[in-house]
Design a protein around this motif. Structure first.
Motif, PDB file in Angstrom:
ATOM      1  N   LEU A 128       0.863  -1.176   0.000  1.00 19.08           N
ATOM      2  CA  LEU A 128       0.000   0.000   0.000  1.00 19.08           C
ATOM      3  C   LEU A 128       0.897   1.223   0.000  1.00 19.08           C
ATOM      4  O   LEU A 128       1.958   1.219   0.635  1.00 19.08           O
ATOM      5  N   VAL A 129       0.456   2.289  -0.661  1.00 22.78           N
ATOM      6  CA  VAL A 129       1.167   3.562  -0.614  1.00 22.78           C
ATOM      7  C   VAL A 129       0.348   4.493   0.273  1.00 22.78           C
ATOM      8  O   VAL A 129      -0.821   4.762  -0.003  1.00 22.78           O
ATOM      9  N   LEU A 130       0.962   4.939   1.356  1.00 26.50           N
ATOM     10  CA  LEU A 130       0.311   5.859   2.284  1.00 26.50           C
ATOM     11  C   LEU A 130       1.106   7.157   2.344  1.00 26.50           C
ATOM     12  O   LEU A 130       2.273   7.202   1.942  1.00 26.50           O
ATOM     13  N   ALA A 131       0.485   8.192   2.863  1.00 27.78           N
ATOM     14  CA  ALA A 131       1.152   9.484   3.007  1.00 27.78           C
ATOM     15  C   ALA A 131       1.808   9.619   4.381  1.00 27.78           C
ATOM     16  O   ALA A 131       2.207  10.716   4.775  1.00 27.78           O
ATOM     17  N   ARG A 132       1.903   8.511   5.094  1.00 29.30           N
ATOM     18  CA  ARG A 132       2.514   8.500   6.424  1.00 29.30           C
ATOM     19  C   ARG A 132       2.946   7.077   6.725  1.00 29.30           C
ATOM     20  O   ARG A 132       2.565   6.129   6.034  1.00 29.30           O
ATOM     21  N   GLN A 133       3.719   6.922   7.769  1.00 26.56           N
ATOM     22  CA  GLN A 133       4.098   5.601   8.239  1.00 26.56           C
ATOM     23  C   GLN A 133       2.991   5.077   9.150  1.00 26.56           C
ATOM     24  O   GLN A 133       2.491   5.805  10.008  1.00 26.56           O
ATOM     25  N   ALA A 134       2.597   3.827   8.948  1.00 24.69           N
ATOM     26  CA  ALA A 134       1.533   3.218   9.744  1.00 24.69           C
ATOM     27  C   ALA A 134       1.972   1.818  10.160  1.00 24.69           C
ATOM     28  O   ALA A 134       2.975   1.292   9.676  1.00 24.69           O
ATOM     29  N   THR A 135       1.208   1.228  11.063  1.00 20.41           N
ATOM     30  CA  THR A 135       1.515  -0.129  11.507  1.00 20.41           C
ATOM     31  C   THR A 135       0.297  -1.025  11.321  1.00 20.41           C
ATOM     32  O   THR A 135      -0.852  -0.581  11.378  1.00 20.41           O
ATOM     33  N   HIS A 136       0.573  -2.283  11.064  1.00 16.19           N
ATOM     34  CA  HIS A 136      -0.440  -3.342  11.004  1.00 16.19           C
ATOM     35  C   HIS A 136       0.323  -4.654  11.098  1.00 16.19           C
ATOM     36  O   HIS A 136       1.447  -4.763  10.587  1.00 16.19           O
ATOM     37  N   PRO A 137      -0.247  -5.678  11.740  1.00 10.80           N
ATOM     38  CA  PRO A 137       0.479  -6.948  11.903  1.00 10.80           C
ATOM     39  C   PRO A 137       0.924  -7.605  10.595  1.00 10.80           C
ATOM     40  O   PRO A 137       1.878  -8.382  10.594  1.00 10.80           O
ATOM     41  N   THR A 138       0.259  -7.297   9.485  1.00  8.89           N
ATOM     42  CA  THR A 138       0.633  -7.916   8.212  1.00  8.89           C
ATOM     43  C   THR A 138       1.775  -7.189   7.501  1.00  8.89           C
ATOM     44  O   THR A 138       2.316  -7.709   6.536  1.00  8.89           O
TER      45      THR A 138
ATOM     46  N   ASN B 168       5.016   9.748   0.693  1.00  5.86           N
ATOM     47  CA  ASN B 168       5.058   8.585  -0.183  1.00  5.86           C
ATOM     48  C   ASN B 168       5.761   7.456   0.560  1.00  5.86           C
ATOM     49  O   ASN B 168       6.976   7.298   0.457  1.00  5.86           O
ATOM     50  N   VAL B 169       4.963   6.702   1.342  1.00  6.09           N
ATOM     51  CA  VAL B 169       5.509   5.661   2.195  1.00  6.09           C
ATOM     52  C   VAL B 169       4.913   4.319   1.766  1.00  6.09           C
ATOM     53  O   VAL B 169       3.694   4.125   1.822  1.00  6.09           O
ATOM     54  N   LEU B 170       5.770   3.410   1.332  1.00  6.17           N
ATOM     55  CA  LEU B 170       5.351   2.104   0.842  1.00  6.17           C
ATOM     56  C   LEU B 170       5.352   1.112   1.996  1.00  6.17           C
ATOM     57  O   LEU B 170       6.354   0.958   2.690  1.00  6.17           O
ATOM     58  N   HIS B 171       4.226   0.423   2.188  1.00  9.11           N
ATOM     59  CA  HIS B 171       4.048  -0.572   3.244  1.00  9.11           C
ATOM     60  C   HIS B 171       3.873  -1.943   2.600  1.00  9.11           C
ATOM     61  O   HIS B 171       2.852  -2.217   1.979  1.00  9.11           O
ATOM     62  N   THR B 172       4.888  -2.783   2.702  1.00 11.64           N
ATOM     63  CA  THR B 172       4.845  -4.125   2.133  1.00 11.64           C
ATOM     64  C   THR B 172       4.131  -5.056   3.104  1.00 11.64           C
ATOM     65  O   THR B 172       4.373  -5.015   4.313  1.00 11.64           O
ATOM     66  N   LEU B 173       3.257  -5.892   2.563  1.00  8.19           N
ATOM     67  CA  LEU B 173       2.480  -6.782   3.430  1.00  8.19           C
ATOM     68  C   LEU B 173       2.387  -8.179   2.850  1.00  8.19           C
ATOM     69  O   LEU B 173       2.665  -8.400   1.673  1.00  8.19           O
ATOM     70  N   ARG B 174       2.001  -9.104   3.698  1.00  8.09           N
ATOM     71  CA  ARG B 174       1.728 -10.488   3.300  1.00  8.09           C
ATOM     72  C   ARG B 174       0.453 -10.925   4.002  1.00  8.09           C
ATOM     73  O   ARG B 174       0.322 -10.781   5.217  1.00  8.09           O
ATOM     74  N   LEU B 175      -0.471 -11.480   3.198  1.00  8.53           N
ATOM     75  CA  LEU B 175      -1.745 -11.976   3.721  1.00  8.53           C
ATOM     76  C   LEU B 175      -1.894 -13.446   3.353  1.00  8.53           C
ATOM     77  O   LEU B 175      -1.607 -13.831   2.214  1.00  8.53           O
ATOM     78  N   THR B 176      -2.346 -14.245   4.310  1.00  5.68           N
ATOM     79  CA  THR B 176      -2.528 -15.675   4.041  1.00  5.68           C
ATOM     80  C   THR B 176      -3.993 -16.105   4.037  1.00  5.68           C
ATOM     81  O   THR B 176      -4.305 -17.171   3.532  1.00  5.68           O
ATOM     82  N   HIS B 177      -4.877 -15.275   4.601  1.00  7.50           N
ATOM     83  CA  HIS B 177      -6.306 -15.610   4.678  1.00  7.50           C
ATOM     84  C   HIS B 177      -7.145 -14.341   4.560  1.00  7.50           C
ATOM     85  O   HIS B 177      -6.718 -13.277   5.013  1.00  7.50           O
ATOM     86  N   PRO B 178      -8.353 -14.453   4.008  1.00  4.34           N
ATOM     87  CA  PRO B 178      -9.227 -13.276   3.897  1.00  4.34           C
ATOM     88  C   PRO B 178      -9.514 -12.609   5.233  1.00  4.34           C
ATOM     89  O   PRO B 178      -9.696 -11.393   5.292  1.00  4.34           O
ATOM     90  N   GLU B 179      -9.518 -13.378   6.329  1.00  3.66           N
ATOM     91  CA  GLU B 179      -9.820 -12.818   7.648  1.00  3.66           C
ATOM     92  C   GLU B 179      -8.782 -11.806   8.106  1.00  3.66           C
ATOM     93  O   GLU B 179      -9.045 -10.991   8.986  1.00  3.66           O
ATOM     94  N   GLU B 180      -7.591 -11.848   7.514  1.00  3.78           N
ATOM     95  CA  GLU B 180      -6.562 -10.867   7.874  1.00  3.78           C
ATOM     96  C   GLU B 180      -6.900  -9.467   7.345  1.00  3.78           C
ATOM     97  O   GLU B 180      -6.314  -8.482   7.794  1.00  3.78           O
ATOM     98  N   VAL B 181      -7.817  -9.403   6.396  1.00  5.64           N
ATOM     99  CA  VAL B 181      -8.257  -8.106   5.886  1.00  5.64           C
ATOM    100  C   VAL B 181      -9.319  -7.596   6.863  1.00  5.64           C
ATOM    101  O   VAL B 181     -10.508  -7.656   6.633  1.00  5.64           O
ATOM    102  N   ASP B 182      -8.833  -7.107   8.001  1.00  4.26           N
ATOM    103  CA  ASP B 182      -9.693  -6.694   9.106  1.00  4.26           C
ATOM    104  C   ASP B 182     -10.031  -5.206   9.004  1.00  4.26           C
ATOM    105  O   ASP B 182      -9.620  -4.521   8.066  1.00  4.26           O
ATOM    106  N   GLN B 183     -10.766  -4.705   9.980  1.00  5.88           N
ATOM    107  CA  GLN B 183     -11.174  -3.292   9.967  1.00  5.88           C
ATOM    108  C   GLN B 183      -9.972  -2.336   9.977  1.00  5.88           C
ATOM    109  O   GLN B 183      -9.961  -1.372   9.219  1.00  5.88           O
TER     110      GLN B 183
END
Length: 146
Positions: free
Chosen positions: A90-100, A111-126
């Motif tokens: 994801l490209v965000l305008a700030r640094q953020a955190t998420h377990p993925t 312009n802050v790029l956040h690399t992620l890995r998802l293994t299940h649809p349930e990880e796409v949480d609120q």
């Protein structure tokens, strides 16, 4: 702040916020091709992301050779299906955190790029949906308004 019209590459038909923006000028592929030989939860995870993003407004899904980009005025997210998981950023305008999130790279203050890995649809949480919403606004270039 109003943004100008998008520029369309006459060769490949992609749209860009900046005229003559450098890009890999190639025809888009087939979305389904990215999921051939992948576990079903990989497609289900991508479909969950896309269904949530579509609630935010119009989005172009660009199945490129090596990734699937999500694009408004600019690409704000991209996903690379792997056999057992979905890699992306994801490209965000700030640094953020998420377990993925696996890696965060700052290219400029908004312009802050956040690399992620998802293994299940349930990880796409609120909380991840909230970050997808922020990224969508970056794709609309609202982060440049001030």
């Amino acid at each position: 702040m109003a943004r100008g019209p998008l520029w369309t590459c006459p060769a490949c038909g992609r749209t860009f916020a900046n005229p003559r923006q450098p890009h890999t000028c190639a025809p888009l592929g087939d979305l389904a091709r990215h999921f051939v030989g992948k576990d079903p939860q990989v497609r289900a995870t991508f479909d969950r992301i896309l269904s949530l993003v579509e609630t935010l407004g119009p989005v172009d899904v660009l199945p490129e050779k090596t990734r699937i980009a999500l694009h408004v005025r600019m690409s704000f997210a991209a996903f690379m299906p792997r056999r057992h998981w979905l890699d992306g950023h994801l490209v965000l305008a700030r640094q953020a955190t998420h377990p993925t999130f696996r890696k965060i790279e700052t290219y400029s203050p908004r312009n802050v790029l956040h690399t992620l890995r998802l293994t299940h649809p349930e990880e796409v949480d609120q909380p991840l949906f909230a970050l997808l919403s922020e990224a969508y606004r970056v794709g609309e270039q609202h982060h440049l308004n001030g």
